[in-house]
Structure formats: structure tokens, C-alpha cells
Write an enzyme that holds these catalytic residues in place. Structure first.
Site, mmCIF file in Angstrom:
data_model
loop_
_atom_site.group_PDB
_atom_site.id
_atom_site.type_symbol
_atom_site.label_atom_id
_atom_site.label_comp_id
_atom_site.label_asym_id
_atom_site.label_seq_id
_atom_site.Cartn_x
_atom_site.Cartn_y
_atom_site.Cartn_z
ATOM 1 N N TYR A 1 1.032 -12.642 -6.682
ATOM 2 C CA TYR A 1 1.376 -11.240 -6.903
ATOM 3 C C TYR A 1 1.657 -10.415 -5.645
ATOM 4 O O TYR A 1 2.673 -9.744 -5.559
ATOM 5 C CB TYR A 1 0.247 -10.570 -7.699
ATOM 6 C CG TYR A 1 0.388 -9.073 -7.877
ATOM 7 C CD1 TYR A 1 1.291 -8.548 -8.801
ATOM 8 C CD2 TYR A 1 -0.373 -8.186 -7.130
ATOM 9 C CE1 TYR A 1 1.424 -7.168 -8.968
ATOM 10 C CE2 TYR A 1 -0.249 -6.812 -7.292
ATOM 11 C CZ TYR A 1 0.651 -6.304 -8.208
ATOM 12 O OH TYR A 1 0.786 -4.955 -8.368
ATOM 13 N N GLY B 1 0.824 -1.200 0.000
ATOM 14 C CA GLY B 1 0.000 0.000 0.000
ATOM 15 C C GLY B 1 0.858 1.249 0.000
ATOM 16 O O GLY B 1 1.752 1.381 0.824
#
Length: 475
Positions: free
Chosen positions: A264, A43
Site C-alpha cells: 500500500y 503524508g
């Protein structure tokens, strides 16, 4: 921002949580800072740290802001965060807008003291729970579902003897995906949803305990990996030691870890639920080589998550592995770019092709996913412009056909290229000479015996999900 637009590239990451408790009373803010730094890939929109001193007044000091960890925090900011118990968060918004009020950790002052909470994941019943709270007088400061969790924990704490019991009672009401780190004045609590959709693990360095989304963050602070928090488990750290409550656990067969962590999201040096992410991606690349062999001169991966799968493809196929791209390390996932009228390619800002590597060669290009197709098409165009004679695309995930409700930014069906186009149509649209997606029955080879969620590929959700997109229900 009149001459510029903010754009987002690729798949949306999740969020990252990190907690630290120094039983000897040392300040933990620096450790939380470096832990978040190691989780920055999860993030890049906002971050925050909240700390308290278990030996002093029952006060939480916190700082949060929009931007990367090293943009929000400097030495002065960390100096002001004194305390031996802390929690941190890096955010990518899968629910709620990008604004500072939505940054975490959330800090709640209530009758029993103060709670600080960091959450990774998405609730599927957040809308109902929030309305229920609003009708009993709750006033919300954010537009994120994490505040619903915080309210429920605080309310339950009024009825229970211990904070961890309040967490368990709240878990009986909330549904969906979550890894939680909660700090109360005297303890650190970690909780993981019963399906294990989001990862959480425990680490230790001397007399300091850590909770982290990924093991790479524990390594980054010089800690030793202890174990994963099990799906449905609540762990509590106090000066008297560690306790575990597994009353919310479900059968291992019903668990549903997010397969995309291995494809991922997670960093390659992480291990999640005893499965090494690097090994998973090598396995995926080998499976692609077995399923879609092709005559080619070079195998390349799209940085970063395609690199290891490309190596696996190379090992299995015997085609040499090469580095065809230079990645600009200073560009986050979201950045500002000139509008289209100025004809700047957002992909070129992040990636450049090394012409000497690809010129005159037949290339196998391995990537982790195709969501909308635009990024992939641009990269293929760049390779061919640099002189690649053929580009054969191999994708280490199956086609995205369904939205995700558990904290992954898989958009609604109308934005998923595979939802309305065949593989051959997609191949033509992106300009590839051939295209092969990971076969669904090969996914299990990546994670061994672990039960996992593949709903974004199959539509088989592990629980009841909303009938519409709720990611911005509160904006």
C-alpha cells in the site's frame, strides 16, 4: 469548525524524508520541494524544509507548516531558503498530534552548532528515553518521538569527533523503526534502523547527492538511483565523498521490512530493496485470483493502491480489467466534510462510480485492506446502486489482527474489524457477495528473498513492543 468535522479515510500513510547536498554550492531548496512533492502520498498533514550553506555561516534556515507541500511553499518561500545542503519532510501523524510544532524537520541549536533532522517511523522505547532525558533537564518543544532522537544525537555529538559517530551512538539507544536524514553544518547523514522497517535510498544528479524515502522522489528531481541504504547502515556525505558504517547491521534473516510498503504505502513506480512495487502488487493480484477464483464479468481496483493488484487478478483469471471509479485528485487523505445530519458521504467526495462500466455486471473489486470496514461497505453500496449485480471483494493483504508500533496507523484491536469478526461476518457487514483476503503464506511471493515484518497480521513482532498504545503518550 461548528458545522463541520474533520475526518480521515482509509489507512494512515507514513511520513516521507528527503535530503539533498549540492557539492558545487547550488541551492537545493527547489530539489527538496520537488522531492517532497513526489513523496506527498506518504503524508499530507504537514511539511517542512531546512537548508544550510556549507560555504557560509553555520546557520540553518527553515520553513514548515500544516498542509500540502504546494500549500506551505511558494516561490517566495523557496527563494528565502538559500543553501546547498537541505532536508525536507512530509508528515502523517502516527505519533503526536497534528500541530505545527510537530512538523519536521526539527532544527536544534546546540554547543557544536546546528542539527536539522527528519524522521520516518516510530520508536518503541520513546517513552522511557524521553522520561530519562526530562529527568536530566531536557525541555521538549514537541509531542513527537523524533525529538527524542534529535536530543540523543545532539548529546552524543558532544562526546564524539564526528556527527555520524553521534548518530551511531544514538542508534544504540533508540529502538523501533526509523529512516533518518540529518544535516549538520558540513555534511548530510542518512541512517536506517537495523530491521530495515522503513525504506531509505541514495540518488545522484551531476554533483548533487540525494537521500529519499522512495526512489520515485529521486526520479522526480531528475536524479539517478544509486542504491538503497542497507538496514542498520549509516551513510555520510561530505565534500570528500561518501562513507558507510554498517556496525549496527544485523543478520539479513533477522531483518523485517514493512510488508505494507509493498502492499500500500509506496508509490507504484518505486523500487525498495531491489523489489519493484508494481511487480509486487501484480504478484499479489495473481495470488488472489489463484486462491479465490469466481465467475465474474469485470475486475476493478479501488484507487490508487488497489489498481495494480486488480490488474494482476485480471491477468491471472482472464476476466477483463476495467476502470469503475473516478477519483477526485484534489482531495487529500484528510478533509472536512459536512456532519452526518447533512447526509454527505465522505467516500462520494473522493470516489464516484462510472455507471456505464458496472451496470448489469458481476464485479470483482480489489482493494489493499479492510481496517474498520466502513469505507469498503460504502463503495460496495455505490457499485450496487450503479447497477452491479454482484460484488466480490478481494483484499491484497491478510486481515489486520494486531496494532502496529512502527509508524503505520494500524489502530488498536478494538477498532480492527477482523479482530472481533470472522471473514464471513465481515462479508455480510460490508455487503459483499464473497470476500477473500490474501493468504499469509503468499506474502513472501511479493518480495522474494527479503525478510519482512507481518506483525499486524500475525502478531509476530520482530522486537519487543509496548504493552499499550504509545502513539499519543506525549500529547
Amino acid at each position: 469548525m461548528s458545522n463541520y468535522e474533520k475526518i480521515t479515510t482509509g489507512m494512515g500513510e507514513e511520513c516521507g524524508v528527503f535530503g539533498a547536498y549540492d557539492m558545487d554550492g547550488g541551492d537545493v531548496a527547489p530539489s527538496v520541494y520537488y522531492g517532497l512533492f513526489a513523496l506527498q502520498h506518504r503524508g499530507q498533514e504537514s511539511c517542512g524544509i531546512a537548508v544550510t550553506d556549507t560555504y557560509g555561516e553555520r546557520k540553518v534556515h527553515s520553513k514548515k507548516g500544516l498542509g500540502l507541500v504546494n500549500e506551505v511553499f511558494d516561490e517566495e518561500a523557496l527563494e528565502g531558503l538559500k543553501g546547498n545542503l537541505g532536508v525536507g519532510h512530509v508528515r502523517y501523524s502516527t505519533a503526536g498530534a497534528t500541530k505545527v510544532e510537530n512538523a519536521m524537520p526539527l532544527v536544534l541549536n546546540y554547543v557544536k552548532g546546528t542539527l536539522a533532522i527528519a524522521h520516518n517511523g516510530n520508536l518503541t522505547n520513546a517513552v522511557e528515553l524521553r522520561h530519562e532525558l526530562e529527568y536530566t533537564g531536557a525541555i521538549f518543544q514537541t509531542t513527537i518521538d523524533s525529538e527524542v532522537i534529535a536530543y540523543h544525537i545532539a548529546r552524543e555529538r558532544l562526546k564524539t569527533a564526528k556527527a555520524e559517530e553521534a548518530v551511531r551512538n544514538a542508534m544504540q539507544k533508540i529502538e523501533g523503526a526509523y529512516a533518518l536524514v540529518v544535516i549538520s553544518p558540513r555534511k548530510m547523514i542518512g541512517a536506517r534502523d537495523p530491521f530495515g522497517l522503513r525504506p531509505l535510498c541514495i540518488g545522484k544528479r551531476d554533483n548533487t547527492y540525494f537521500l529519499a524515502s522512495e526512489s520515485c522522489a529521486i526520479a522526480a528531481v531528475g536524479g539517478e538511483f544509486v542504491r538503497d541504504v542497507e538496514p542498520g547502515e549509516i551513510v555520510s556525505f561530505t565534500k570528500n565523498g561518501i562513507t558507510s558504517d554498517k556496525s549496527m547491521a544485523i543478520s539479513p534473516k533477522k531483518q523485517a521490512r514493512c510488508i505494507f510498503e509493498y502492499i500500500y504505502f509506496a508509490r507504484t513506480d518505486s523500487t525498495i530493496d531491489k523489489v519493484n512495487v508494481y511487480h509486487s502488487r501484480i504478484t499479489a493480484g495473481k495470488a488472489l485470483a489463484q486462491s479465490y477464483p469466481v465467475e465474474a464479468d469485470l475486475v476493478v481496483g479501488v484507487p490508487d493502491s488497489g489498481l495494480v493488484a486488480a490488474k494482476g487478478y485480471s491477468e491471472e483469471s482472464g476476466i477483463p480489467y476495467g476502470m469503475a471509479f473516478h477519483k477526485n485528485s484534489y482531495v487529500g487523505r484528510t478533509f472536512i466534510k459536512p456532519k452526518q445530519s447533512q447526509r454527505e458521504s465522505s467516500v462520494k467526495i473522493k470516489l464516484n462510480v462510472i455507471e456505464e462500466v458496472v451496470k448489469g455486471k458481476r464485479i470483482v473489486m480489489v482493494d489493499d485492506s479492510i481496517v474498520r470496514g466502513t469505507t469498503c461497505a460504502n463503495i460496495i453500496k455505490m457499485l450496487k446502486k450503479a447497477g452491479a449485480t454482484e460484488v466480490h471483494v478481494r483484499i491484497s493483504s491478510p486481515p489486520f489482527l494486531h496494532p502496529c508500533y512502527f509508524g503505520t496507523d494500524v489502530p488498536s484491536n478494538d477498532q480492527l474489524i477482523a479482530h472481533s469478526h470472522t471473514t464471513d461476518e465481515i462479508r455480510e457487514m460490508i455487503g459483499a457477495d464473497s470476500l477473500g483476503y490474501m493468504k499469509i503464506d503468499k506474502l513472501k511471493d511479493m518480495v522474494g528473498e527479503l525478510a519482512f515484518c507481518d506483525a499486524c497480521f500475525t502478531g509476530n513482532y520482530p522486537m519487543k513492543v509496548p504493552t499499550e498504545d504509545i502513539s499519543h503518550a506525549f500529547d
